[in-house]
Enzyme design. Structure first.
Site, short mmCIF file in Angstrom:
data_model
loop_
_atom_site.label_atom_id
_atom_site.label_comp_id
_atom_site.label_asym_id
_atom_site.label_seq_id
_atom_site.Cartn_x
_atom_site.Cartn_y
_atom_site.Cartn_z
N ASP A 284 0.08 -7.71 1.24
CA ASP A 284 0.49 -6.32 1.42
C ASP A 284 2.01 -6.20 1.50
O ASP A 284 2.56 -5.53 2.37
CB ASP A 284 -0.15 -5.71 2.66
CG ASP A 284 -0.07 -4.19 2.66
OD1 ASP A 284 0.18 -3.61 1.59
OD2 ASP A 284 -0.24 -3.58 3.73
N SER B 248 4.67 2.26 8.18
CA SER B 248 4.34 1.14 7.31
C SER B 248 5.55 0.72 6.49
O SER B 248 6.18 1.54 5.81
CB SER B 248 3.19 1.50 6.38
OG SER B 248 1.99 1.68 7.09
N HIS C 107 0.82 -1.22 0.00
CA HIS C 107 0.00 0.00 0.00
C HIS C 107 0.86 1.27 0.00
O HIS C 107 0.35 2.35 -0.29
CB HIS C 107 -0.98 0.00 1.17
CG HIS C 107 -0.35 0.21 2.51
ND1 HIS C 107 -0.09 -0.82 3.39
CD2 HIS C 107 0.06 1.33 3.15
CE1 HIS C 107 0.44 -0.35 4.49
NE2 HIS C 107 0.54 0.97 4.38
#
Length: 518
Positions: free
Chosen positions: A190, A265, A160
């Site tokens: 992901d 992230s 993402h």
């Protein structure tokens, strides 16, 4: 009256108390060197009470204790909590210095179209008025973190972070910046694997084994939260094998209370040996900030995906079992006499598939995979993904006839027939979308029931008619104008006939969506 030793004892006790505040080690010397044995015993007891050490000094050193050498070796291999002031004052600084240079910032730029009118891009208005309202193109930037896992410049981050990016730059902790390209990305897990466009060697972090981590282990999270710069936070492993988090199709996260915020992230979760045990991915928060509930993708899965990318693979495939699984409910567990609801219940087995050849049948429950527990179907999927294609695995199974062990070969999914996949064209709501029959390979990749048949959307290019109507990869096309869509040939023929309006029924994430498009 007081003896001549009483003041000296009182002064020694006062001195001992002050030394405890300043240094525990000095107190030990004082207690050992005193000529008064009774006083030494008393001071030693005070020292042990303060620091909660062992009652016998020889017990700590192992002197006079047969077999203490082996016990000490075992104790060193086991985890232990801090037992003294000195241990509590230890620093993570050497660990950070060794690992932080391999944690990088990932900048992803993408071009997006902003509508100059609320009706711009609406197929209904464009059908009558034409494309007279041009869209405005803007550049968007996103910031995340990444980890260098190979000294030649292989970086892992979250999908993402780089999704739909036109340009990806990676900045190292020493200030150097490099362009990068995507080797492989996987939306299900992901994860994205990048390659730096520059000469190495680069600092890298070694993989750890996430099967050995336990709840309560101390971990460090390194990343770039909110773009403020590289930041290190500490915490513990709060849970393992956490599923139903809702951030991706993956369901085997490491949960930690180390502070993870937006921008973290793709960053590193490392253990006390300086090894990578997870890629920070998501947080549970109502405010957008850290609430002490963060999730990381286990390093064992990251290693498997990275190995596929480095070998030239464009898609990460987990082994094909040829079976469908569901979670074991409390009712099922009670009916089978299980102590608790755990395992993966087999609901369907493909004839002549790997599960069928291993002797597995519908109704069996898989509770172990290569001596590792299987808590739920997501855990089984994780074990399959980390095992990789090739070789075989041993399953612990509860069947109607009791417990048994089964050996299953880890095979790649059957190859798709090119005729199963088409790109739709013409003036219809699905124009531009790529669709495919649901094959065993697609069912395995999207974790669909093995017996499911029909047509599924596999790709929706930006700017296409299908994208404007909101169709997404993974949408299953069920019914159009009261005609059940059995395969791509039925769909293509129906769309080529044309219609004044389209009554659609699609299945998205298990929900049926009905829509009428004129």
């Amino acid at each position: 009256m007081f003896s001549n030793r009483a003041p000296r004892r009182f002064a020694t006790v006062v001195l001992f108390a002050s030394l405890i505040i300043g240094s525990g080690g000095a107190a030990v010397v004082l207690a050992q060197d005193t000529s008064d044995n009774g006083l030494g015993d008393a001071l030693g007891q005070i020292f042990r009470d303060v620091l909660r050490g062992p009652a016998d000094p020889d017990q700590q050193s192992g002197a006079g204790n047969p077999g203490s050498g082996a016990e000490a070796t075992n104790a060193q291999a086991q985890r232990s909590a801090p037992r003294s002031r000195n241990e509590m004052m230890m620093s993570f600084s050497p660990l950070v210095k060794a690992t932080a240079p391999a944690v990088v910032n990932v900048y992803a730029d993408r071009l997006v179209q902003r509508r100059s009118s609320p009706f711009a891009g609406d197929p209904f208005f464009e059908q009558f008025f034409g494309q007279r309202m041009p869209n405005r193109t803007e550049r968007q930037s996103s910031l995340g973190s990444g980890v260098i896992i190979e000294s030649r410049g292989i970086v892992v981050t979250n999908n993402h972070v780089v999704e739909n990016a036109d340009d990806i730059r990676v900045a190292l902790a020493d200030g150097r910046e490099f362009e990068s390209r995507i080797l492989l990305k996987d939306e299900r897990f992901d994860l994205a694997i990048l390659a730096l466009e520059g000469d190495g060697p680069f600092p890298a972090i070694e993989f750890g084994n996430t099967d050995t981590i336990e709840v309560g282990d101390i971990v460090l999270a390194i990343g770039n939260p909110f773009g403020v710069g590289q930041t290190v936070t500490s915490g513990i492993v709060s849970a393992v094998a956490r599923n139903r988090v809702g951030v991706s199709d993956f369901g085997f996260f490491i949960q930690t209370d180390a502070a993870i915020n937006p921008g973290n992230s793709g960053g590193a979760l490392i253990d006390m040996n300086g090894r990578l045990i997870g890629i920070n991915t998501a947080i549970f928060s109502r405010s957008g900030g850290s609430n002490g509930i963060g999730f990381a993708i286990p390093a064992n899965l990251v290693r498997a995906v990275a190995a596929t990318a480095e070998s030239g693979g464009e898609v990460f495939e987990r082994p094909y079992m040829g079976a469908s699984f569901e979670a074991v409910t409390p009712d099922i567990a009670e009916a089978l006499g299980l102590e608790r609801a755990t395992g993966a219940l087999i609901t369907d087995v493909v004839e002549e598939g790997p599960a069928d050849r291993a002797g597995l049948r519908a109704g069996d429950i898989v509770v172990g995979f290569n001596n590792q527990p299987v808590e739920h179907p997501d855990a089984l999927g994780y074990r399959l993904a980390t095992a990789g294609v090739g070789g075989r695995a041993t399953l612990d199974v509860i069947s109607r006839n009791g417990r048994k062990r089964a050996t299953v070969w880890l095979e790649a999914p059957p190859q798709d027939d090119p005729r199963d996949r088409v790109v739709l064209k013409g003036r219809n709501p699905f124009s531009g979308a790529e669709v495919s029959n649901i094959t065993p390979r697609i069912a395995n990749r999207l974790r669909l029931p093995t017996s499911l048949r029909g047509v599924i959307v596999t790709d929706v290019p930006r700017g296409s008619f299908a994208a404007r109507y909101g169709f997404q990869p993974g949408d299953m096309i069920s019914i159009i104008n009261d005609v059940e869509i059995a395969d791509v040939s039925v769909l293509s023929a129906l769309l080529n006939e044309g219609a004044r309006f389209w009554r659609l029924e699609i299945i998205r994430n298990g929900r049926r969506i009905r829509q009428v498009i004129r």
